[in-house]
Design an enzyme around this catalytic site. Structure first.
Site, mmCIF file in Angstrom:
data_model
loop_
_atom_site.group_PDB
_atom_site.id
_atom_site.type_symbol
_atom_site.label_atom_id
_atom_site.label_comp_id
_atom_site.label_asym_id
_atom_site.label_seq_id
_atom_site.Cartn_x
_atom_site.Cartn_y
_atom_site.Cartn_z
ATOM 1 N N VAL A 194 38.845 -37.081 -15.560
ATOM 2 C CA VAL A 194 39.721 -37.486 -16.680
ATOM 3 C C VAL A 194 41.188 -37.480 -16.236
ATOM 4 O O VAL A 194 42.084 -37.655 -17.053
ATOM 5 C CB VAL A 194 39.499 -36.553 -17.898
ATOM 6 C CG1 VAL A 194 38.096 -36.773 -18.475
ATOM 7 C CG2 VAL A 194 39.725 -35.087 -17.569
ATOM 8 N N HIS A 236 34.164 -40.781 -18.463
ATOM 9 C CA HIS A 236 34.400 -39.681 -19.404
ATOM 10 C C HIS A 236 35.793 -39.700 -19.997
ATOM 11 O O HIS A 236 36.290 -38.672 -20.431
ATOM 12 C CB HIS A 236 34.124 -38.341 -18.695
ATOM 13 C CG HIS A 236 32.695 -38.211 -18.272
ATOM 14 N ND1 HIS A 236 32.286 -37.358 -17.268
ATOM 15 C CD2 HIS A 236 31.570 -38.836 -18.705
ATOM 16 C CE1 HIS A 236 30.979 -37.459 -17.112
ATOM 17 N NE2 HIS A 236 30.516 -38.352 -17.975
HETATM 18 C C1 BV8 Z 1 25.711 -38.226 -24.255
HETATM 19 C C2 BV8 Z 1 35.202 -34.987 -20.258
HETATM 20 C C3 BV8 Z 1 24.462 -39.183 -26.012
HETATM 21 C C4 BV8 Z 1 35.539 -33.754 -21.067
HETATM 22 C C5 BV8 Z 1 32.922 -34.546 -19.499
HETATM 23 C C6 BV8 Z 1 22.733 -32.011 -26.158
HETATM 24 C C7 BV8 Z 1 23.405 -32.845 -27.047
HETATM 25 C C8 BV8 Z 1 23.981 -34.053 -26.649
HETATM 26 C C9 BV8 Z 1 23.930 -34.416 -25.319
HETATM 27 C C10 BV8 Z 1 23.302 -33.558 -24.443
HETATM 28 C C11 BV8 Z 1 22.677 -32.375 -24.840
HETATM 29 N N1 BV8 Z 1 22.116 -31.784 -23.730
HETATM 30 C C12 BV8 Z 1 22.378 -32.549 -22.648
HETATM 31 C C13 BV8 Z 1 23.078 -33.624 -23.073
HETATM 32 C C14 BV8 Z 1 23.601 -34.641 -22.278
HETATM 33 C C15 BV8 Z 1 25.032 -34.199 -21.969
HETATM 34 C C16 BV8 Z 1 24.963 -33.444 -20.664
HETATM 35 O O1 BV8 Z 1 24.834 -34.061 -19.636
HETATM 36 N N2 BV8 Z 1 25.019 -32.101 -20.741
HETATM 37 C C17 BV8 Z 1 24.930 -31.322 -19.505
HETATM 38 C C18 BV8 Z 1 25.742 -30.038 -19.648
HETATM 39 C C19 BV8 Z 1 23.459 -31.026 -19.254
HETATM 40 N N3 BV8 Z 1 25.807 -35.403 -21.851
HETATM 41 C C20 BV8 Z 1 26.537 -35.819 -22.876
HETATM 42 O O2 BV8 Z 1 26.670 -35.220 -23.925
HETATM 43 C C21 BV8 Z 1 27.172 -37.178 -22.663
HETATM 44 N N4 BV8 Z 1 26.950 -37.973 -23.831
HETATM 45 O O3 BV8 Z 1 24.705 -37.869 -23.710
HETATM 46 O O4 BV8 Z 1 25.729 -38.909 -25.436
HETATM 47 C C22 BV8 Z 1 24.740 -40.073 -27.141
HETATM 48 C C23 BV8 Z 1 24.364 -41.402 -27.047
HETATM 49 C C24 BV8 Z 1 24.585 -42.225 -28.129
HETATM 50 C C25 BV8 Z 1 25.219 -41.726 -29.287
HETATM 51 C C26 BV8 Z 1 25.605 -40.377 -29.346
HETATM 52 C C27 BV8 Z 1 25.378 -39.537 -28.273
HETATM 53 C C28 BV8 Z 1 28.674 -37.012 -22.471
HETATM 54 C C29 BV8 Z 1 28.950 -36.271 -21.183
HETATM 55 C C30 BV8 Z 1 30.447 -36.288 -20.891
HETATM 56 C C31 BV8 Z 1 31.009 -34.895 -21.036
HETATM 57 N N5 BV8 Z 1 32.440 -34.914 -20.672
HETATM 58 N N6 BV8 Z 1 34.237 -34.636 -19.213
HETATM 59 C C32 BV8 Z 1 36.455 -32.820 -20.324
HETATM 60 O O5 BV8 Z 1 36.782 -33.070 -19.142
HETATM 61 O O6 BV8 Z 1 36.893 -31.836 -20.948
HETATM 62 S S1 BV8 Z 1 31.874 -34.003 -18.271
HETATM 63 C C33 BV8 Z 1 32.754 -32.934 -17.242
HETATM 64 O O7 BV8 Z 1 31.814 -32.101 -16.616
HETATM 65 C C34 BV8 Z 1 33.445 -33.635 -16.087
HETATM 66 O O8 BV8 Z 1 33.946 -34.865 -16.448
HETATM 67 C C35 BV8 Z 1 32.390 -33.753 -15.004
HETATM 68 O O9 BV8 Z 1 31.791 -35.007 -15.023
HETATM 69 C C36 BV8 Z 1 31.353 -32.760 -15.439
HETATM 70 C C37 BV8 Z 1 31.104 -31.700 -14.440
HETATM 71 O O10 BV8 Z 1 32.385 -31.141 -14.166
HETATM 72 P P1 BV8 Z 1 32.619 -30.198 -12.875
HETATM 73 O O11 BV8 Z 1 31.529 -29.207 -12.772
HETATM 74 O O12 BV8 Z 1 34.018 -29.752 -12.836
HETATM 75 O O13 BV8 Z 1 32.536 -31.184 -11.723
HETATM 76 P P2 BV8 Z 1 31.294 -31.605 -10.989
HETATM 77 O O14 BV8 Z 1 30.022 -31.465 -11.725
HETATM 78 O O15 BV8 Z 1 31.649 -32.965 -10.656
HETATM 79 O O16 BV8 Z 1 31.169 -30.506 -9.782
HETATM 80 C C38 BV8 Z 1 32.215 -30.328 -8.866
HETATM 81 C C39 BV8 Z 1 31.595 -30.724 -7.527
HETATM 82 O O17 BV8 Z 1 32.617 -30.896 -6.577
HETATM 83 C C40 BV8 Z 1 30.651 -29.665 -6.984
HETATM 84 O O18 BV8 Z 1 29.464 -30.263 -6.513
HETATM 85 C C41 BV8 Z 1 31.439 -29.074 -5.801
HETATM 86 O O19 BV8 Z 1 30.581 -28.660 -4.733
HETATM 87 C C42 BV8 Z 1 32.237 -30.265 -5.375
HETATM 88 N N7 BV8 Z 1 33.473 -29.968 -4.649
HETATM 89 C C43 BV8 Z 1 34.312 -28.904 -4.824
HETATM 90 N N8 BV8 Z 1 35.389 -29.033 -3.970
HETATM 91 C C44 BV8 Z 1 35.200 -30.206 -3.300
HETATM 92 C C45 BV8 Z 1 34.001 -30.799 -3.718
HETATM 93 N N9 BV8 Z 1 33.558 -31.972 -3.229
HETATM 94 C C46 BV8 Z 1 34.303 -32.575 -2.282
HETATM 95 N N10 BV8 Z 1 35.480 -32.082 -1.825
HETATM 96 C C47 BV8 Z 1 35.952 -30.899 -2.311
HETATM 97 N N11 BV8 Z 1 37.133 -30.397 -1.837
#
Ligand code: BV8
Ligand code: ZN
Length: 251
Positions: A102, A118
């Protein structure tokens, strides 16, 4: 470190898709989503704050969290990973950059047409009528504190962050373009994401189903390791410049 086969595939790629997560901004000092829970927010689950109910339950706590994160981004600089991705776009015939982040560091590194799955910290809007809100330069941001969200100039509704919260659908246009790119590319790179959030985490599986070779850049093992043909284990800010230099060494 960089396999020759990967160098060849990158040199011959016609359409490269790059999917990034918080890890690509880590070396710019932007805490990943889960690391951003310190101070006032340390006893919360990210999913509790990054959702509409969480915001409505305590608007100043959640708005303060986003303002603190936004301020971190304003003070940060793109790192060599962002810069290498922007340079790659000038070397491959077509590059589609999809980010879960973001922040605007890809744009500030020179990347164009970034697909934001996102949303963005930089485009808040009214929670009622959607009117965009423009941050005043003078707004006190940055300290880890509660900040009352502004109210909409048109309907007096609360201004909310322009991000996609858990439980909210992804922007339909960004999602459609991302799906299309993953189904029409000949090489996919996943940089800095743990693949724990859906439906973004689905994108690499779409490419793999079409036998598109996948490269992963991450210092840790993720759910994508089994999917990737090439796993470059390291920090994006170190690996991507090396990958670029090895592939386009004439520059
Ligand atoms: C949806 C914005 C359906 C906000 C983000 C119950 C109810 C509803 C939905 C769900 C539910 N249960 C599950 C879901 C689906 C849910 C979901 O996926 N939940 C997860 C927790 C299981 N998804 C949703 O709700 C999505 N919407 O499903 O809607 C729908 C459809 C129609 C109508 C109505 C509803 C929406 C998901 C979007 C959420 N928003 N961001 C904010 O930023 O505050 S997600 C947010 O977390 C980030 O954007 C990122 O994408 C995600 C993870 O963040 P991080 O952990 O920080 O990062 P990442 O995972 O990328 O990990 C870091 C990585 O980097 C690691 O691997 C690490 O090793 C690596 N790293 C570290 N240093 C380095 C490196 N790599 C390279 N170089 C380095 N130096
Ligand atoms: Zn309004």
């Amino acid at each position: 470190m960089i396999p020759n086969q990967l160098i060849e595939q990158l040199q011959q790629a016609k359409h490269l898709v790059i999917l990034t997560g918080a890890g690509v901004s880590a070396e710019s000092g932007i805490p990943t989503f889960r690391d951003a829970l310190t101070g006032l927010w340390e006893n919360f689950d990210a999913e509790q704050l990054a959702c509409k109910d969480g915001f409505l339950a305590d608007p100043s706590l959640v708005w303060g969290w986003y303002e603190w994160r936004r301020n971190r981004v304003l003070k940060a600089q793109p790192n060599p990973a962002h810069l290498s991705i922007a340079k790659l776009a000038k070397r491959v015939p077509k590059l589609t950059l999809i980010t879960q982040n973001v922040d605007d560091l890809h744009e500030r590194a020179g990347s164009l047409d970034v697909l934001h799955l996102h949303g963005s910290l930089h485009h808040p809007r009214c929670i009622n009528c959607g009117t965009p809100y423009r941050h005043l330069e003078t707004e006190p941001v940055g300290s880890e504190s509660r900040i009352d969200p502004p109210t909409c100039s048109r309907c007096k509704g609360l201004v909310r962050p322009g991000v996609v919260w858990f439980g909210e659908p992804l922007p339909a246009d960004q999602w459609a373009l991302s799906e299309q790119a993953c189904q029409n590319c000949d090489l996919m790179m996943i940089v800095g994401t743990s693949g724990m959030v859906w439906p973004a985490a689905d994108l690499p599986y779409m490419a793999e189903k079409l036998d598109v070779p996948i490269v992963q850049v991450n210092p840790t093992i993720t759910s994508f390791n089994g999917l990737a043909k090439f796993n470059l284990c390291g920090k994006a800010g170190e690996v991507l410049p090396k990958l670029y230099a090895a592939t386009f060494s004439d520059l």
